[in-house]
Design a protein around this motif. Structure first.
Motif, short mmCIF file in Angstrom:
data_model
loop_
_atom_site.label_atom_id
_atom_site.label_comp_id
_atom_site.label_asym_id
_atom_site.label_seq_id
_atom_site.Cartn_x
_atom_site.Cartn_y
_atom_site.Cartn_z
N VAL A 175 0.84 -1.33 -0.05
CA VAL A 175 -0.05 0.13 -0.01
C VAL A 175 0.81 1.26 0.14
N ARG A 176 1.94 1.34 0.57
CA ARG A 176 2.79 2.73 0.92
C ARG A 176 3.33 2.90 -0.47
N GLN A 177 2.85 4.26 -0.64
CA GLN A 177 3.72 4.82 -2.05
C GLN A 177 4.47 6.02 -1.80
N ASP A 178 5.68 5.84 -1.37
CA ASP A 178 6.41 7.12 -1.08
C ASP A 178 7.68 7.33 -2.04
N ALA A 179 7.84 6.62 -3.09
CA ALA A 179 8.94 6.60 -4.00
C ALA A 179 10.31 6.55 -3.42
N LYS A 180 10.22 5.83 -2.11
CA LYS A 180 11.75 5.74 -1.34
C LYS A 180 12.29 4.31 -1.96
N GLY A 185 3.75 -0.25 -3.05
CA GLY A 185 2.99 0.56 -3.36
C GLY A 185 1.96 0.45 -4.61
N ILE A 186 1.70 -0.97 -4.92
CA ILE A 186 0.97 -1.25 -6.10
C ILE A 186 -0.51 -1.27 -5.91
N TRP A 187 -0.95 -1.29 -4.66
CA TRP A 187 -2.31 -1.33 -4.49
C TRP A 187 -3.02 0.41 -4.29
N LYS A 188 -3.55 0.58 -5.29
CA LYS A 188 -4.26 2.33 -5.10
C LYS A 188 -5.47 2.30 -4.47
N ILE A 190 -6.44 1.39 -1.39
CA ILE A 190 -6.38 1.42 0.15
C ILE A 190 -5.32 2.68 0.37
N SER A 191 -5.84 3.40 1.28
CA SER A 191 -4.98 4.51 1.81
C SER A 191 -3.99 4.05 2.79
N PRO A 192 -2.70 4.55 2.57
CA PRO A 192 -1.66 4.41 3.54
C PRO A 192 -2.21 4.76 5.12
N ALA A 193 -3.12 5.58 5.17
CA ALA A 193 -3.65 6.36 6.31
C ALA A 193 -4.22 5.20 7.17
N SER A 194 -4.93 4.03 6.60
CA SER A 194 -5.41 2.86 7.15
C SER A 194 -4.39 1.95 7.68
N GLU A 232 -0.84 10.32 15.40
CA GLU A 232 -0.51 11.68 16.05
C GLU A 232 0.61 12.64 15.43
N MET A 233 1.63 11.65 15.22
CA MET A 233 2.93 12.25 14.18
C MET A 233 2.87 12.43 12.87
N ASP A 234 1.96 11.54 12.33
CA ASP A 234 1.59 11.73 10.68
C ASP A 234 0.26 10.86 10.42
N LYS A 235 -0.63 11.69 10.46
CA LYS A 235 -1.97 11.10 10.28
C LYS A 235 -2.13 10.24 8.72
N GLN A 236 -1.45 10.92 7.73
CA GLN A 236 -1.47 10.28 6.36
C GLN A 236 -0.63 9.00 6.20
N ASP A 237 0.39 8.88 7.09
CA ASP A 237 1.47 7.94 6.60
C ASP A 237 1.91 7.36 7.95
N PRO A 238 1.23 6.77 8.90
CA PRO A 238 1.63 6.60 10.34
C PRO A 238 2.82 5.43 10.23
N VAL A 239 2.65 4.55 9.44
CA VAL A 239 3.54 3.52 9.41
C VAL A 239 5.01 3.63 8.65
N LYS A 240 5.30 5.00 8.18
CA LYS A 240 6.71 5.05 8.15
C LYS A 240 7.41 4.89 9.24
N TYR A 241 6.96 5.31 10.41
CA TYR A 241 7.80 4.91 11.44
C TYR A 241 8.06 3.73 11.89
N ASP A 242 7.68 2.74 11.07
CA ASP A 242 8.10 1.24 11.35
C ASP A 242 9.33 1.09 10.89
#
Length: 254
Positions: A175-180, A185-188, A190-194, A232-242
């Motif tokens: 799901v995550r699509q951050d170009a890193k 990020g092939i599933w369009k 589903i929101s990364p916010a979920s 609380e730190m990033d509502k749109q992409d919380p699991v980047k903190y993984d």
């Protein structure tokens, strides 16, 4: 650290670990071998399923699974014979054996033939800030065909208070699509916010030391607590903190 300092610290660690160097020591490398959407999502699902224990062994055994399927996982899932499944019986990763792998191949075929594929199943039951119900419903569909009694234990159910680390990690990959270059990020649909953090021993211990988690067990309730703090730190992409929590735990012994 106050909240602002903690966020700045973790943001720096995300940058440090969320890059292509991460791939070479992580099972996310397996779906990166493929270009067809269905190959990517099946390779990712099977690799995430066995992602517990020694990471080198996880990667080695994930490569072995792909080789047993002729390195064409989608074609194998859709057109395998009973003889093909019999060849899988040599496979073993800890408690996940060749019989379980054969059951997973049949379950995947069922998902693609009768439920329009993996992305569709997970997207259908997503909630605004959670995919835990989606995981629960996916597991029900996956095992609605005949299966060995032993096999369902290899997919966790978050509605039974499991942190469901491996399948949450898989969903992050898809799901995550951050170009890193790490998450695919092939599933369009589903929101990364979920997404929820793949909570394990490493990320859990680091989260506790940083004051992001008070619950002692790494279970579903702990995951809900951690998710709330990360949102609380990033509502749109919380699991980047993984990347930050895992990197601090595994690579820095924080």
């Amino acid at each position: 650290m106050n909240k602002t300092e903690l966020k700045e610290f973790l943001d720096e660690k995300v940058i440090q670990y969320n890059n292509q160097d991460f791939i070479e020591s992580d099972p996310v490398q397996i779906p990166h071998l493929f270009s067809l959407k269905e190959d990517i999502e099946i390779a990712g699902f099977l690799s995430a399923t066995i992602a517990w224990g020694n990471r080198k062994m996880i990667i080695k055994n994930s490569h072995q699974m792909m080789e047993l399927m002729g390195n064409t996982p989608y074609d194998f899932v859709m057109s395998h014979t009973e003889d093909d499944l019999a060849r899988l019986e040599t496979f073993v990763h800890r408690t996940f054996n060749g019989k379980d792998l054969g059951g997973f191949i049949k379950g995947l075929q069922h998902i693609y033939k009768n439920h329009n594929g993996l992305e569709n199943v997970f997207a259908k039951n997503q909630e605004a800030d959670s995919l835990q119900k989606s995981i629960h419903e996916f597991k029900k569909l996956f095992f609605e065909i005949d299966h060995l009694p032993r096999t369902p234990k290899h997919i966790s159910d978050p509605l039974n208070n499991s942190a469901a680390k491996r399948i949450n990690m898989y969903l992050r990959w898809m799901v995550r699509q951050d170009a890193k270059g790490v998450d695919l990020g092939i599933w369009k649909t589903i929101s990364p916010a979920s997404l929820s953090c793949p909570l394990d021993v490493h990320s859990g211990n680091v989260a506790r030391k940083l004051g992001l988690l008070s619950r002692k067990q790494n279970d579903g309730k702990a995951l809900a607590e951690l998710d709330l703090k990360l949102r609380e730190m990033d509502k749109q992409d919380p699991v980047k903190y993984d990347f930050a929590l895992f990197g601090l735990g595994v690579f820095e012994s924080f």
